[in-house]
Design an enzyme around this catalytic site. Structure first.
Site, PDB file in Angstrom:
ATOM      1  N   SER A  39       0.865  -1.179   0.000  1.00 40.52           N
ATOM      2  CA  SER A  39       0.000   0.000   0.000  1.00 40.52           C
ATOM      3  C   SER A  39       0.902   1.231   0.000  1.00 40.52           C
ATOM      4  O   SER A  39       1.028   1.942   0.984  1.00 40.52           O
ATOM      5  CB  SER A  39      -0.921  -0.004   1.223  1.00 40.52           C
ATOM      6  OG  SER A  39      -0.173   0.014   2.417  1.00 40.52           O
ATOM      7  N   HIS A 159      -3.409  -6.436   2.199  1.00 35.76           N
ATOM      8  CA  HIS A 159      -2.487  -7.404   2.813  1.00 35.76           C
ATOM      9  C   HIS A 159      -3.115  -8.765   3.072  1.00 35.76           C
ATOM     10  O   HIS A 159      -2.470  -9.647   3.643  1.00 35.76           O
ATOM     11  CB  HIS A 159      -1.944  -6.864   4.145  1.00 35.76           C
ATOM     12  CG  HIS A 159      -1.064  -5.662   4.000  1.00 35.76           C
ATOM     13  ND1 HIS A 159      -0.665  -4.891   5.057  1.00 35.76           N
ATOM     14  CD2 HIS A 159      -0.505  -5.096   2.895  1.00 35.76           C
ATOM     15  CE1 HIS A 159       0.106  -3.898   4.622  1.00 35.76           C
ATOM     16  NE2 HIS A 159       0.200  -4.005   3.320  1.00 35.76           N
ATOM     17  N   GLU A 168      -4.990  -2.650   8.885  1.00 30.78           N
ATOM     18  CA  GLU A 168      -4.314  -3.131  10.090  1.00 30.78           C
ATOM     19  C   GLU A 168      -5.097  -2.815  11.358  1.00 30.78           C
ATOM     20  O   GLU A 168      -5.577  -1.698  11.532  1.00 30.78           O
ATOM     21  CB  GLU A 168      -2.924  -2.464  10.203  1.00 30.78           C
ATOM     22  CG  GLU A 168      -2.053  -2.781   9.002  1.00 30.78           C
ATOM     23  CD  GLU A 168      -0.799  -1.926   8.905  1.00 30.78           C
ATOM     24  OE1 GLU A 168      -0.315  -1.467   9.961  1.00 30.78           O
ATOM     25  OE2 GLU A 168      -0.317  -1.729   7.783  1.00 30.78           O
ATOM     26  N   GLU A 211       1.374  -9.597   7.017  1.00 28.59           N
ATOM     27  CA  GLU A 211       2.147  -9.144   8.184  1.00 28.59           C
ATOM     28  C   GLU A 211       1.994 -10.086   9.380  1.00 28.59           C
ATOM     29  O   GLU A 211       2.244  -9.707  10.524  1.00 28.59           O
ATOM     30  CB  GLU A 211       1.748  -7.704   8.543  1.00 28.59           C
ATOM     31  CG  GLU A 211       2.070  -6.749   7.390  1.00 28.59           C
ATOM     32  CD  GLU A 211       1.965  -5.282   7.741  1.00 28.59           C
ATOM     33  OE1 GLU A 211       1.422  -4.951   8.810  1.00 28.59           O
ATOM     34  OE2 GLU A 211       2.432  -4.467   6.930  1.00 28.59           O
ATOM     35  N   ASP A 246      -4.730   1.119  11.254  1.00 27.23           N
ATOM     36  CA  ASP A 246      -4.233   1.752  10.031  1.00 27.23           C
ATOM     37  C   ASP A 246      -5.154   1.318   8.891  1.00 27.23           C
ATOM     38  O   ASP A 246      -4.952   0.264   8.293  1.00 27.23           O
ATOM     39  CB  ASP A 246      -2.789   1.329   9.731  1.00 27.23           C
ATOM     40  CG  ASP A 246      -2.296   1.905   8.408  1.00 27.23           C
ATOM     41  OD1 ASP A 246      -3.015   2.739   7.807  1.00 27.23           O
ATOM     42  OD2 ASP A 246      -1.189   1.520   7.963  1.00 27.23           O
ATOM     43  N   GLU A 292      -3.707   5.674  11.982  1.00 32.43           N
ATOM     44  CA  GLU A 292      -2.780   5.984  10.892  1.00 32.43           C
ATOM     45  C   GLU A 292      -3.542   6.048   9.567  1.00 32.43           C
ATOM     46  O   GLU A 292      -4.434   5.215   9.327  1.00 32.43           O
ATOM     47  CB  GLU A 292      -1.713   4.886  10.860  1.00 32.43           C
ATOM     48  CG  GLU A 292      -0.694   5.026   9.738  1.00 32.43           C
ATOM     49  CD  GLU A 292       0.283   3.842   9.726  1.00 32.43           C
ATOM     50  OE1 GLU A 292       0.610   3.303  10.802  1.00 32.43           O
ATOM     51  OE2 GLU A 292       0.692   3.444   8.623  1.00 32.43           O
ATOM     52  N   ASP A 317       1.242   8.414   7.028  1.00 34.30           N
ATOM     53  CA  ASP A 317       2.117   7.447   6.354  1.00 34.30           C
ATOM     54  C   ASP A 317       2.203   7.841   4.880  1.00 34.30           C
ATOM     55  O   ASP A 317       3.106   8.574   4.479  1.00 34.30           O
ATOM     56  CB  ASP A 317       1.537   6.041   6.551  1.00 34.30           C
ATOM     57  CG  ASP A 317       2.240   4.966   5.735  1.00 34.30           C
ATOM     58  OD1 ASP A 317       3.263   5.254   5.116  1.00 34.30           O
ATOM     59  OD2 ASP A 317       1.760   3.808   5.702  1.00 34.30           O
ATOM     60  N   LYS A 342       9.384   5.178   7.553  1.00 36.85           N
ATOM     61  CA  LYS A 342       9.710   3.999   6.742  1.00 36.85           C
ATOM     62  C   LYS A 342      10.930   4.351   5.910  1.00 36.85           C
ATOM     63  O   LYS A 342      10.853   5.240   5.045  1.00 36.85           O
ATOM     64  CB  LYS A 342       8.551   3.673   5.796  1.00 36.85           C
ATOM     65  CG  LYS A 342       7.322   3.024   6.428  1.00 36.85           C
ATOM     66  CD  LYS A 342       6.213   2.961   5.391  1.00 36.85           C
ATOM     67  CE  LYS A 342       5.068   2.052   5.815  1.00 36.85           C
ATOM     68  NZ  LYS A 342       3.888   2.251   4.932  1.00 36.85           N
ATOM     69  N   HIS A 370       7.935  -1.189   9.685  1.00 35.65           N
ATOM     70  CA  HIS A 370       8.362  -2.167   8.677  1.00 35.65           C
ATOM     71  C   HIS A 370       7.574  -1.915   7.389  1.00 35.65           C
ATOM     72  O   HIS A 370       6.781  -0.980   7.313  1.00 35.65           O
ATOM     73  CB  HIS A 370       8.068  -3.574   9.203  1.00 35.65           C
ATOM     74  CG  HIS A 370       6.594  -3.839   9.376  1.00 35.65           C
ATOM     75  ND1 HIS A 370       6.032  -5.095   9.370  1.00 35.65           N
ATOM     76  CD2 HIS A 370       5.533  -2.984   9.535  1.00 35.65           C
ATOM     77  CE1 HIS A 370       4.731  -5.007   9.526  1.00 35.65           C
ATOM     78  NE2 HIS A 370       4.399  -3.743   9.631  1.00 35.65           N
ATOM     79  N   LYS A 393       6.071  -0.482  14.672  1.00 37.39           N
ATOM     80  CA  LYS A 393       5.224  -1.598  14.247  1.00 37.39           C
ATOM     81  C   LYS A 393       6.022  -2.488  13.318  1.00 37.39           C
ATOM     82  O   LYS A 393       6.701  -2.013  12.412  1.00 37.39           O
ATOM     83  CB  LYS A 393       3.919  -1.112  13.621  1.00 37.39           C
ATOM     84  CG  LYS A 393       4.034  -0.296  12.343  1.00 37.39           C
ATOM     85  CD  LYS A 393       2.635  -0.096  11.718  1.00 37.39           C
ATOM     86  CE  LYS A 393       2.729   0.536  10.350  1.00 37.39           C
ATOM     87  NZ  LYS A 393       1.438   0.618   9.656  1.00 37.39           N
TER      88      LYS A 393
HETATM   89  C1  2PG Z   1       1.557   0.525   6.056  1.00 40.15           C
HETATM   90  C2  2PG Z   1       2.512  -0.570   5.644  1.00 40.15           C
HETATM   91  C3  2PG Z   1       3.194  -1.327   6.725  1.00 40.15           C
HETATM   92  P1  2PG Z   1       2.895  -1.353   3.213  1.00 40.15           P
HETATM   93  O1  2PG Z   1       0.644   0.885   5.322  1.00 40.15           O
HETATM   94  O2  2PG Z   1       1.738   1.134   7.107  1.00 40.15           O
HETATM   95  O3  2PG Z   1       2.348  -1.901   7.653  1.00 40.15           O
HETATM   96  O4  2PG Z   1       2.070  -1.361   4.602  1.00 40.15           O
HETATM   97  O5  2PG Z   1       4.281  -1.736   3.512  1.00 40.15           O
HETATM   98  O6  2PG Z   1       2.166  -2.333   2.328  1.00 40.15           O
HETATM   99  O7  2PG Z   1       2.801   0.054   2.681  1.00 40.15           O
HETATM  100 MG    MG Z   2       0.271   2.703   6.817  1.00 37.16          MG
END
Ligand code: 2PG
Ligand code: MG
Length: 436
Positions: A39, A159, A168, A211, A246, A292, A317, A342, A370, A393
């Site tokens: 995502s 996911h 999440e 995850e 999230d 989030e 994010d 990230k 992560h 996380k």
């Molecule tokens: C998120 C992440 C990690 P992705 O959206 O926060 O949990 O997902 O790595 O798929 O962007």
């Molecule tokens: Mg996110």
């Protein structure tokens, strides 16, 4: 001095190719492996993929690998930079070699692998652990603060294969007295949750998502949170474990609205105001401490409205992509109060630290994360401690690539306690850990 840098194509936790870097100095060889998101935010640094459908369905990373081998490696060896003192200069050179604003030329996956390996080598050359190296790089104060692990125990969105739109649903053991105890609490709740799910939906519902969290046949956020309430209570931790969500809502943003039925092909379209009401009712009914990406990365107005008097941590994010430019914009628009960190969204360790420090300068929180496509590389564990972020996380307490980070954090905690160094568990202070 860097003697050589080599890269290779290896697999991530979803079975897709990723970049592995081996950097050799006179002190040894230092490895990094790069994670990958599903995502992803539109403004993230570019992950270079080959696009050649005859290999790995176009997902190969041989171009990124050869960019390390042929461009980055030789330039860094020639530079004569010292890994122990020159991380900033190294990362600046990596940026300059690429020359684009989003690392589209060499690939953020190529660049990040080298940046991480340099930091590892830098720590070894300084005879200090990686978390201490990163602390010095960032200028964070002591004492060390162990982060609260936010375990993503229910997987939805892109996911998992169930119909849950929200990506999440996490549990956060803020009432633990140490990181190690927090892991135990998380693991015990996870095992109870499995029992609850099997009892309710049958054994075939105990499968897991990207995850490591379960992905039972539910579709509504309150169903997910109810399962958590039950599992936490069965484990005996009511009150000691808080929740976080999230929704990763950019994934279901359609023409100004949000389609919570996007995985079901049965539209369930909510306006931003309706979605806001849904969040407000969830915050009222459950012990949620962090939200989030409740709104899409382009839906700034909804962010700003929700942030006004927001009682919980509101994390950007996709909105911020670990990039000072968007962190600054969000500050000006009063859009959120926390930055997700990230490292592959921005592509070098120095820039990730710069973004975190900018967020701190606004009195925001920083939440280390992560990616859904992970590897056994545990770099982010040291990053969370070094930058004193107070929470991270890394998925469920399950699957090797997820627990690699939690296990490393337990090692760090044990090591700090063993040396007599003062160490605090962030607990309920996770949002302000940088100031503890
Ligand atoms: C998120 C992440 C990690 P992705 O959206 O926060 O949990 O997902 O790595 O798929 O962007
Ligand atoms: Mg996110």
């Amino acid at each position: 001095m860097i003697r050589s840098i080599h890269a290779a194509q290896r697999l991530d936790s979803r079975g897709n190719p990723t970049v592995q870097v081996d950097l050799t100095t006179n002190r040894g060889t230092f490895r990094s492996i790069v994670p990958s998101g599903a995502s992803t935010g539109a403004n993230e640094a570019i992950e270079l993929r080959d696009g050649d459908n005859s290999a790995y369905g176009g997902h190969g990373v041989q171009k990124a690998v050869s960019n390390v081998e042929l461009v980055i490696g030789p330039a860094l060896v020639k530079s004569g930079f010292n890994v122990d003192t020159d991380q900033g200069k190294i990362d600046h050179l990596l940026k300059t070699l690429d020359g684009t604003k989003n690392k589209a030329k060499l690939g953020a996956n190529a660049i990040l692998g080298v940046s991480m390996a340099c930091a590892r080598a830098g720590a070894a050359h300084s005879d200090i652990p990686l978390y201490e190296f990163l602390r010095r790089e960032s200028g964070a104060q002591k004492p060390f603060v162990m982060p609260v692990p936010f375990f993503n125990v229910l997987n939805g969105g892109v996911h998992s294969g169930n119909k849950m739109a929200f990506q999440e649903t996490m549990i956060a053991p803020v009432g633990a007295s140490s990181f190690t105890e927090a892991v135990q609490m998380g693991s015990e709740v996870y095992q109870q949750l499995k029992k609850v799910i099997v009892e309710k939906f049958g054994p075939s519902a105990a499968g897991i998502g990207d995850e490591g969290g379960f992905a039972p046949p539910i579709s509504q956020p309150h169903e997910a949170l109810d399962l958590l309430v039950q599992a936490v209570s069965l484990a005996g931790y009511t009150g000691k474990i808080k929740f976080a969500i999230d929704p990763a809502s950019s994934e279901f943003f359609r023409d100004g609205n949000y389609d919570l039925g996007f995985k079901d092909k049965k539209p369930n379209v909510q306006s931003p105001n309706q979605l806001t009401d849904l969040y407000r009712s969830l915050l009222q009914d459950y012990p949620i401490v962090l939200v989030e990406d409740p709104f899409a990365e382009t839906d700034w107005d909804s962010w700003t409205k929700f942030n006004e008097g927001c009682p919980v941590e509101l994390v950007g994010d996709d909105l911020l992509v670990t990039n000072t430019r968007y962190v600054q914009e969000a500050y000006e628009k009063k859009a959120c109060n926390s930055m997700l960190l990230k490292i592959n969204q921005i592509g070098t360790i120095s820039e990730a630290i710069e973004a975190a420090n900018l967020a701190y300068s606004f009195d925001w929180s920083v939440f280390v994360s992560h990616r859904s496509g992970e590897t056994t590389d545990d770099f982010i564990a040291d990053l969370a401690v070094g930058l004193r972020t107070g929470h991270l996380k890394s998925g469920a307490p399950c699957r090797g690539e997820r627990v690699a980070k939690y296990n490393r954090l337990m090692d760090i905690e044990a090591e700090l306690l063993g040396t007599g160094e003062k160490v605090i568990y962030a607990g309920s202070q996770f949002r302000v850990a940088s100031k503890c």
